[in-house]
Design an enzyme around this catalytic site. Structure first.
Site, mmCIF file in Angstrom:
data_model
loop_
_atom_site.group_PDB
_atom_site.id
_atom_site.type_symbol
_atom_site.label_atom_id
_atom_site.label_comp_id
_atom_site.label_asym_id
_atom_site.label_seq_id
_atom_site.Cartn_x
_atom_site.Cartn_y
_atom_site.Cartn_z
ATOM 1 N N ARG A 27 0.879 -1.180 0.000
ATOM 2 C CA ARG A 27 0.000 0.000 0.000
ATOM 3 C C ARG A 27 0.908 1.219 0.000
ATOM 4 N NH1 ARG A 27 -2.856 2.902 4.450
ATOM 5 N NH2 ARG A 27 -4.791 3.822 3.642
ATOM 6 N N ASN A 69 -7.095 8.084 2.635
ATOM 7 C CA ASN A 69 -6.712 7.492 3.911
ATOM 8 C C ASN A 69 -7.507 8.107 5.060
ATOM 9 O OD1 ASN A 69 -4.685 5.887 5.601
ATOM 10 N ND2 ASN A 69 -4.434 7.947 6.448
ATOM 11 N N GLU A 70 -8.083 7.254 5.911
ATOM 12 C CA GLU A 70 -8.759 7.672 7.142
ATOM 13 C C GLU A 70 -9.497 9.002 6.943
ATOM 14 O OE1 GLU A 70 -5.722 7.594 10.142
ATOM 15 O OE2 GLU A 70 -5.294 5.469 9.832
ATOM 16 N N HIS A 84 -8.802 0.145 10.025
ATOM 17 C CA HIS A 84 -7.460 0.328 10.576
ATOM 18 C C HIS A 84 -7.517 0.007 12.062
ATOM 19 C CE1 HIS A 84 -6.085 3.279 7.169
ATOM 20 N NE2 HIS A 84 -6.535 2.122 6.728
ATOM 21 N N TYR A 137 -5.767 -0.080 15.635
ATOM 22 C CA TYR A 137 -4.735 0.343 16.573
ATOM 23 C C TYR A 137 -5.293 0.189 17.987
ATOM 24 C CZ TYR A 137 -2.102 1.926 12.529
ATOM 25 O OH TYR A 137 -1.414 1.962 11.343
ATOM 26 N N GLU A 162 -4.551 -1.183 7.826
ATOM 27 C CA GLU A 162 -3.420 -0.785 8.662
ATOM 28 C C GLU A 162 -3.590 -1.439 10.018
ATOM 29 O OE1 GLU A 162 -2.574 3.342 9.279
ATOM 30 O OE2 GLU A 162 -2.778 3.877 7.163
ATOM 31 N N TRP A 195 1.230 -1.410 9.151
ATOM 32 C CA TRP A 195 1.885 -0.101 9.133
ATOM 33 C C TRP A 195 3.138 -0.188 9.998
ATOM 34 C CZ3 TRP A 195 0.545 4.377 6.525
ATOM 35 C CH2 TRP A 195 1.357 5.477 6.803
#
Length: 450
Positions: free
Chosen positions: A78, A153-154, A220, A222, A249, A278
């Site tokens: 990516r 992105n996001e 994503h 986290y 991610e 990531w």
């Protein structure tokens, strides 16, 4: 880019048990396209993304990274691009695609300028991101078998995340009305983590907006996803509904408050989900970087884990068949192949407060991954220490979820802050990467509780 990891404190809510299962229409697109929950190639072969993110727009001279990422076994990269609103503009898209193709990688191209729109005043809108893609259409057309377009992105932060649905459906419609047939990837709001469940609760609306039925959703993961329960509950909802999803991610669990990467890797393998960690390098942070200074010979703990560990890239990646002569061609770098019956040291018997079982989860020339499962006995314990002596001169090079010290062939592993306390009969695991030469025998292990 994860230079901001702080997310508003938000506990994941329980996901409703009752769900409606949707049957996804067949894609009318060419090249990479969606079939049910899966990404498939033009020939109908299922393709599961296994790769990493590369921060190209900030390090345009690091073109060797494409070959380095491929050599470690990835089938996808990516690539971070800029639209010019905040970074870039990236005018070298043709060269990026060429680097991907030279190295037999599927390219996921993303505009990073949209990150945190609504909360970050410098961010671009999704509509502005689409304008950038339109400006690059001449080099993207005809690359549908090699390129997926991650529109932005996001694209929404934590402020008014509900705007994501209309912004996203509008962006998809604009891409299709301008003739793009590529597989489109759509990131969640809340800085990609969807903790308000806007993407989860509006997924079907977004998928229906694509006239080609060729959109995959991307979460994503986290710190919002710091537990196995939060991860599996989220993935269960998408799987039950039949929605295509990738983990676009994620990082690794350096401490108990960070993302549970072990569950992500295991669940991705079990469910056939693509993932893109990531990130390759450039964060100047060993928590996020997989390679120190873009050097593939200096992998961090995170890099060793995602490339060489169980359910990692080498063990599970398969090259896109568009680059090969058959549907089962292996990656350029041979995958880590666990033994048919992984060797295991049985837990010792007796009245100890804990037992430990050592397993070779996978091995390759000169290296291997070990996993040790610690189980409390008939009473709860507050901590544990596992010891063993390697029989053939092996050594530990990296470790996670335990503090490991060694002297010659003797190794001692102690719990870390978040996995020492175990209820009676409960267990936990830690892992490590090691080196070996000639023979990789399994040592006897002992466990002492405190």
């Amino acid at each position: 880019m994860k230079r901001r990891l702080a997310i508003l404190g938000a506990s994941l809510l329980a996901i409703a048990a009752s769900m409606v299962v949707f049957s996804a229409p067949a894609s009318a697109a060419v090249g990479l396209h969606i079939s049910g929950r899966n990404i498939v190639e033009a020939n109908g072969q299922t393709f599961v993304m296994r790769g990493v993110n590369h921060p190209h727009v900030w390090y345009t001279n690091q073109t060797n990274s494409f070959a380095d990422i491929k050599a470690l076994g990835a089938n996808t990269v990516r690539v971070v691009l800029g639209s010019g609103k905040r970074w870039g503009p990236s005018t070298d898209v043709a060269n990026v695609i060429s680097l991907c193709k030279q190295n037999r990688l599927i390219c996921v191209l993303e505009v990073h300028d949209t990150t945190g729109y609504g909360e970050d005043s410098a961010a671009a809108t999704l509509d502005e991101a689409v304008d950038y893609w339109i400006s690059q259409k001449s080099v993207l057309a005809g690359q549908e078998s090699y390129v997926a377009i991650n529109i932005g992105n996001e694209p929404i932060g934590n402020t008014n995340a509900a705007q994501w649905t209309s912004a996203t459906t509008g962006a998809i419609a604009k891409m299709r009305s301008n003739g793009f047939q590529h597989l489109l990837m759509i990131d969640a709001p809340n800085w990609g983590q969807d903790w308000q469940y806007v993407m989860r609760d509006n997924a079907q609306t977004v998928l229906n907006a694509d006239t080609l039925h060729n959109t995959v959703l991307s979460i994503h993961m986290y710190d919002v996803f710091s537990t196995a329960a939060s991860i599996t509950a989220y993935l269960d909802r998408f799987q039950a509904a039949g929605w295509p999803l990738v983990i676009g991610e994620f990082g690794w669990q350096r401490s108990s408050s960070n993302v549970d990467h072990e569950t992500i890797l295991a669940e991705s393998a079990a469910r056939g989900l693509g993932y893109l960690g990531w990130s390759w390098s450039g964060n100047t942070d060993p928590y996020l970087d997989m390679a120190t200074g873009f050097n593939p010979a200096q992998l961090t703990t995170w890099g060793e884990r995602i490339f060489n560990g169980a359910n990692g890239i080498k063990a599970t990646a398969r090259e896109a068949t568009t680059y090969s002569s058959g549907p089962t061609a292996p990656p350029t770098t041979p995958a880590t192949t666990p033994p048919t019956t992984p060797p295991t040291s049985a837990p010792p018997t007796g009245g100890q407060g804990c037992t430990a079982a050592y397993t070779v989860a996978g091995q390759w020339s000169g290296g291997f991954q070990g996993t040790v499962r610690v189980t409390a006995g008939g009473t709860a314990i507050k901590g544990w220490t596992v010891s063993w002596t390697f029989p053939n001169g092996q050594s530990v090079t990296q470790a996670w979820s335990a503090t490991i010290t060694s002297s010659s062939s003797s190794v001692t592993a102690r719990n870390v802050s978040y996995n020492g306390s175990l209820a009676a009969g409960a267990g936990t695991e830690f892992g490590f990467l090691g080196s070996w030469n000639g023979t990789n025998g399994v040592p006897a292990v002992t466990c002492t509780a405190s």
